[in-house]
Write a protein that holds these residues in place. Structure first.
Motif, mmCIF file in Angstrom:
data_model
loop_
_atom_site.group_PDB
_atom_site.id
_atom_site.type_symbol
_atom_site.label_atom_id
_atom_site.label_comp_id
_atom_site.label_asym_id
_atom_site.label_seq_id
_atom_site.Cartn_x
_atom_site.Cartn_y
_atom_site.Cartn_z
ATOM 1 N N GLU A 1 40.021 11.478 94.714
ATOM 2 C CA GLU A 1 41.258 10.867 94.200
ATOM 3 C C GLU A 1 41.052 10.356 92.776
ATOM 4 O O GLU A 1 41.907 10.529 91.909
ATOM 5 C CB GLU A 1 41.706 9.748 95.126
ATOM 6 N N ILE A 2 39.903 9.722 92.543
ATOM 7 C CA ILE A 2 39.616 9.207 91.203
ATOM 8 C C ILE A 2 39.471 10.351 90.206
ATOM 9 O O ILE A 2 39.966 10.293 89.069
ATOM 10 C CB ILE A 2 38.344 8.341 91.245
ATOM 11 N N LEU A 3 38.798 11.426 90.610
ATOM 12 C CA LEU A 3 38.614 12.564 89.712
ATOM 13 C C LEU A 3 39.943 13.262 89.389
ATOM 14 O O LEU A 3 40.139 13.763 88.277
ATOM 15 C CB LEU A 3 37.637 13.559 90.329
ATOM 16 N N ASN A 4 40.858 13.299 90.351
ATOM 17 C CA ASN A 4 42.176 13.884 90.083
ATOM 18 C C ASN A 4 42.900 13.108 88.982
ATOM 19 O O ASN A 4 43.578 13.698 88.124
ATOM 20 C CB ASN A 4 43.020 13.911 91.349
ATOM 21 N N ASN A 5 42.789 11.792 88.990
ATOM 22 C CA ASN A 5 43.376 10.983 87.910
ATOM 23 C C ASN A 5 42.709 11.298 86.577
ATOM 24 O O ASN A 5 43.367 11.367 85.526
ATOM 25 C CB ASN A 5 43.243 9.498 88.235
ATOM 26 N N ALA A 6 41.386 11.500 86.606
ATOM 27 C CA ALA A 6 40.671 11.834 85.377
ATOM 28 C C ALA A 6 41.122 13.186 84.828
ATOM 29 O O ALA A 6 41.255 13.363 83.607
ATOM 30 C CB ALA A 6 39.175 11.837 85.642
ATOM 31 N N GLU B 1 21.088 14.497 88.564
ATOM 32 C CA GLU B 1 21.561 15.760 87.984
ATOM 33 C C GLU B 1 22.472 16.493 88.955
ATOM 34 O O GLU B 1 23.481 17.103 88.544
ATOM 35 C CB GLU B 1 20.361 16.634 87.604
ATOM 36 N N ARG B 2 22.131 16.454 90.278
ATOM 37 C CA ARG B 2 23.002 17.103 91.258
ATOM 38 C C ARG B 2 24.352 16.406 91.336
ATOM 39 O O ARG B 2 25.405 17.061 91.472
ATOM 40 C CB ARG B 2 22.320 17.105 92.631
ATOM 41 N N ARG B 3 24.346 15.083 91.256
ATOM 42 C CA ARG B 3 25.615 14.335 91.288
ATOM 43 C C ARG B 3 26.470 14.642 90.042
ATOM 44 O O ARG B 3 27.693 14.795 90.135
ATOM 45 C CB ARG B 3 25.322 12.842 91.391
ATOM 46 N N ALA B 4 25.838 14.737 88.872
ATOM 47 C CA ALA B 4 26.589 15.090 87.659
ATOM 48 C C ALA B 4 27.156 16.507 87.774
ATOM 49 O O ALA B 4 28.294 16.792 87.373
ATOM 50 C CB ALA B 4 25.682 14.959 86.429
ATOM 51 N N ARG B 5 26.340 17.412 88.365
ATOM 52 C CA ARG B 5 26.790 18.799 88.485
ATOM 53 C C ARG B 5 28.001 18.927 89.394
ATOM 54 O O ARG B 5 28.939 19.683 89.080
ATOM 55 C CB ARG B 5 25.633 19.650 89.025
ATOM 56 N N VAL B 6 28.058 18.213 90.496
ATOM 57 C CA VAL B 6 29.182 18.348 91.409
ATOM 58 C C VAL B 6 30.478 17.837 90.774
ATOM 59 O O VAL B 6 31.562 18.410 90.974
ATOM 60 C CB VAL B 6 28.878 17.641 92.756
ATOM 61 N N VAL B 7 30.383 16.782 89.950
ATOM 62 C CA VAL B 7 31.581 16.294 89.235
ATOM 63 C C VAL B 7 31.987 17.283 88.150
ATOM 64 O O VAL B 7 33.172 17.598 87.951
ATOM 65 C CB VAL B 7 31.310 14.898 88.648
ATOM 66 N N TYR B 8 31.002 17.826 87.418
ATOM 67 C CA TYR B 8 31.269 18.815 86.363
ATOM 68 C C TYR B 8 31.993 20.033 86.945
ATOM 69 O O TYR B 8 32.998 20.504 86.398
ATOM 70 C CB TYR B 8 29.926 19.209 85.738
ATOM 71 N N ASP B 9 31.491 20.520 88.063
ATOM 72 C CA ASP B 9 32.098 21.695 88.682
ATOM 73 C C ASP B 9 33.516 21.408 89.161
ATOM 74 O O ASP B 9 34.403 22.277 89.088
ATOM 75 C CB ASP B 9 31.243 22.175 89.853
ATOM 76 N N TYR B 10 33.755 20.194 89.637
ATOM 77 C CA TYR B 10 35.103 19.841 90.102
ATOM 78 C C TYR B 10 36.090 19.843 88.928
ATOM 79 O O TYR B 10 37.218 20.339 89.047
ATOM 80 C CB TYR B 10 35.098 18.480 90.781
ATOM 81 N N LEU B 11 35.673 19.302 87.800
ATOM 82 C CA LEU B 11 36.558 19.241 86.631
ATOM 83 C C LEU B 11 36.887 20.646 86.117
ATOM 84 O O LEU B 11 38.048 20.957 85.834
ATOM 85 C CB LEU B 11 35.912 18.418 85.517
ATOM 86 N N ALA C 1 36.779 23.422 87.759
ATOM 87 C CA ALA C 1 37.571 24.135 88.761
ATOM 88 C C ALA C 1 39.028 23.699 88.751
ATOM 89 O O ALA C 1 39.892 24.427 89.253
ATOM 90 C CB ALA C 1 36.971 23.912 90.157
ATOM 91 N N ASN C 2 39.330 22.553 88.148
ATOM 92 C CA ASN C 2 40.702 22.031 88.118
ATOM 93 C C ASN C 2 41.305 22.085 86.721
ATOM 94 O O ASN C 2 42.181 21.289 86.371
ATOM 95 C CB ASN C 2 40.729 20.603 88.659
ATOM 96 N N GLY C 3 40.817 23.006 85.911
ATOM 97 C CA GLY C 3 41.508 23.308 84.664
ATOM 98 C C GLY C 3 40.964 22.674 83.413
ATOM 99 O O GLY C 3 41.560 22.829 82.344
ATOM 100 N N ILE C 4 39.851 21.964 83.477
ATOM 101 C CA ILE C 4 39.264 21.363 82.278
ATOM 102 C C ILE C 4 38.233 22.330 81.718
ATOM 103 O O ILE C 4 37.281 22.703 82.402
ATOM 104 C CB ILE C 4 38.633 19.996 82.578
ATOM 105 N N ASP C 5 38.464 22.752 80.442
ATOM 106 C CA ASP C 5 37.568 23.722 79.834
ATOM 107 C C ASP C 5 36.175 23.142 79.657
ATOM 108 O O ASP C 5 36.015 21.983 79.263
ATOM 109 C CB ASP C 5 38.127 24.169 78.479
ATOM 110 N N ALA C 6 35.151 23.961 79.934
ATOM 111 C CA ALA C 6 33.771 23.495 79.852
ATOM 112 C C ALA C 6 33.394 23.053 78.441
ATOM 113 O O ALA C 6 32.486 22.228 78.263
ATOM 114 C CB ALA C 6 32.832 24.604 80.325
ATOM 115 N N SER C 7 34.118 23.592 77.407
ATOM 116 C CA SER C 7 33.790 23.210 76.037
ATOM 117 C C SER C 7 34.102 21.746 75.746
ATOM 118 O O SER C 7 33.627 21.190 74.761
ATOM 119 C CB SER C 7 34.562 24.098 75.059
ATOM 120 N N ARG C 8 34.902 21.108 76.607
ATOM 121 C CA ARG C 8 35.251 19.704 76.424
ATOM 122 C C ARG C 8 34.297 18.776 77.186
ATOM 123 O O ARG C 8 34.478 17.562 77.141
ATOM 124 C CB ARG C 8 36.695 19.467 76.886
#
Length: 363
Positions: free
Chosen positions: A270-275, A307-317, A319-326
């Motif tokens: 839910e928090i990540l969706n707001n982000a 690093e695994r925790r950062a990766r799971v958040v990165y992948d979620y972002l 996957a929901n339309g945030i370009d990796a370049s950002r």
């Protein structure tokens, strides 16, 4: 023959007259009235006579006018004044004016129409006159002068009218009659032109008004130039009411993880969706994805876990339309940046605030 050549030449000149380009001019309909003398063709053996004409016309350009005119004349015959002779007709006349900026404007005129004749002809057998009623084509060519006025114009004109009266006859003094194909009359007239309706008023062209700064937004940041204190800002940045960039923070309120886990919990999603929504509204924003752990366990283990925790958040972002370049990272910081300084021994080291992933702006 000379009269016919003159009429043909003037008609040809009017036909090829150049119609002036569009500009302001008095294009009201008008009525005309004129009187004058009709100097009859000698071959008719009729007396010169007054004539009258009325018409309706319109200026179709600054230098060209078109009139429809009715005319009437009633000459007496020279051989027998008791015999009547009537002529009337209609014509469509084109006038080409010159010297448009003068108070009096010369012009040439040419026209075509129909002339009707009703006459008595003395019979050779003394049994009384015979009657002829017939009509034919009429052509007119001439010159004139017209004054300029808003209410009344004066028009004076001299023209030849060629009357194609192929049934006309010409009584001779010996009593014989010659057939004629046409007759040429000289018309000299003076008349008035009376415009109808109010004088057209030229549209008022207002002076262009310089645009106000309140209507302009040169840098396209959504704040008008009057209020924009930072004209160098660009669309896509987070802009305040004064046109200046404002810091945008993403408060994740801690995307926290269960102890020794790197899977997202429902509250974290839910928090990540707001982000994600904040990042989409601010396309110029870049963030760092940073993972952290609590103080339990070895440094090496905690580094890998972060690093695994950062990766799971990165992948979620992503996957929901945030370009990796950002996104900077994903970066793991292990237990090096605790929010709470707890003991490193169980169970006190279990701090939910410390085992988190953050999005750091300004990356």
């Amino acid at each position: 023959m000379k009269i016919r050549l003159l009429a043909a030449a003037l008609l040809a000149g009017v036909a090829v007259a150049n119609v002036a380009g569009a500009q302001d001019f008095d294009n009201r309909w008008y009525v005309t009235g004129s009187v004058g003398m009709n100097f009859q063709d000698n071959d008719r053996n009729t007396e010169d006579t007054p004539f009258g004409a009325i018409g309706l016309g319109k200026q179709i350009s600054p230098s060209v006018a078109v009139d429809v005119e009715l005319n009437y004349q009633n000459p007496a015959t020279t051989r027998n004044s008791d015999l009547y002779w009537h002529q009337y007709g209609i014509s469509l006349d084109l006038r080409k004016f010159f010297m448009n900026d003068k108070a009096w404007r010369p012009y040439v005129v040419g026209g075509l129409g129909y002339q009707y004749h009703s006459e008595e002809i003395a019979a050779l057998n003394n049994n009384g006159p015979t009657h002829r009623k017939d009509g034919g084509l009429g052509a007119k060519a001439g010159i004139g002068l017209q004054s300029e006025g808003k209410r009344v114009k004066v028009r004076t004109e001299i023209a030849y009218r060629l009357d194609m009266d192929d049934e006309g006859v010409s009584p001779n003094f010996d009593g014989s009659i010659d057939d004629k194909d046409s007759f040429a009359d000289l018309l000299a007239s003076i008349g008035v032109v009376v415009p109808l309706g109010a004088l057209p008023v030229a549209p008022v062209v207002e002076a262009p008004v310089a645009p106000s700064c309140s209507d302009l937004d040169d840098d396209g940041d959504g704040v008008n130039n009057c209020n924009d204190k930072c004209p160098g800002s660009q669309a896509g940045e987070a802009i305040g009411a004064d046109g200046c960039a404002v810091p945008v923070s993403i408060d994740l309120k801690g995307v926290n993880f269960d102890f020794d886990k790197s899977t997202l919990r429902p509250d974290a999603i839910e928090i990540l969706n707001n982000a994600v929504e904040v990042l989409k509204r601010n396309p110029a924003m870049r963030v760092e994805v940073a993972g952290h752990t609590d103080l339990c366990g070895s440094d090496t283990y905690n580094q890998s876990l972060s690093e695994r925790r950062a990766r799971v958040v990165y992948d979620y972002l992503t996957a929901n339309g945030i370009d990796a370049s950002r996104l900077a990272g994903p970066n793991g910081y292990g237990e090096s940046r605790p929010l709470e300084n707890t003991p490193q021994t169980l169970p006190a080291c279990k701090s939910e605030n410390n085992r988190r992933t953050e999005l750091n702006t300004g990356a």
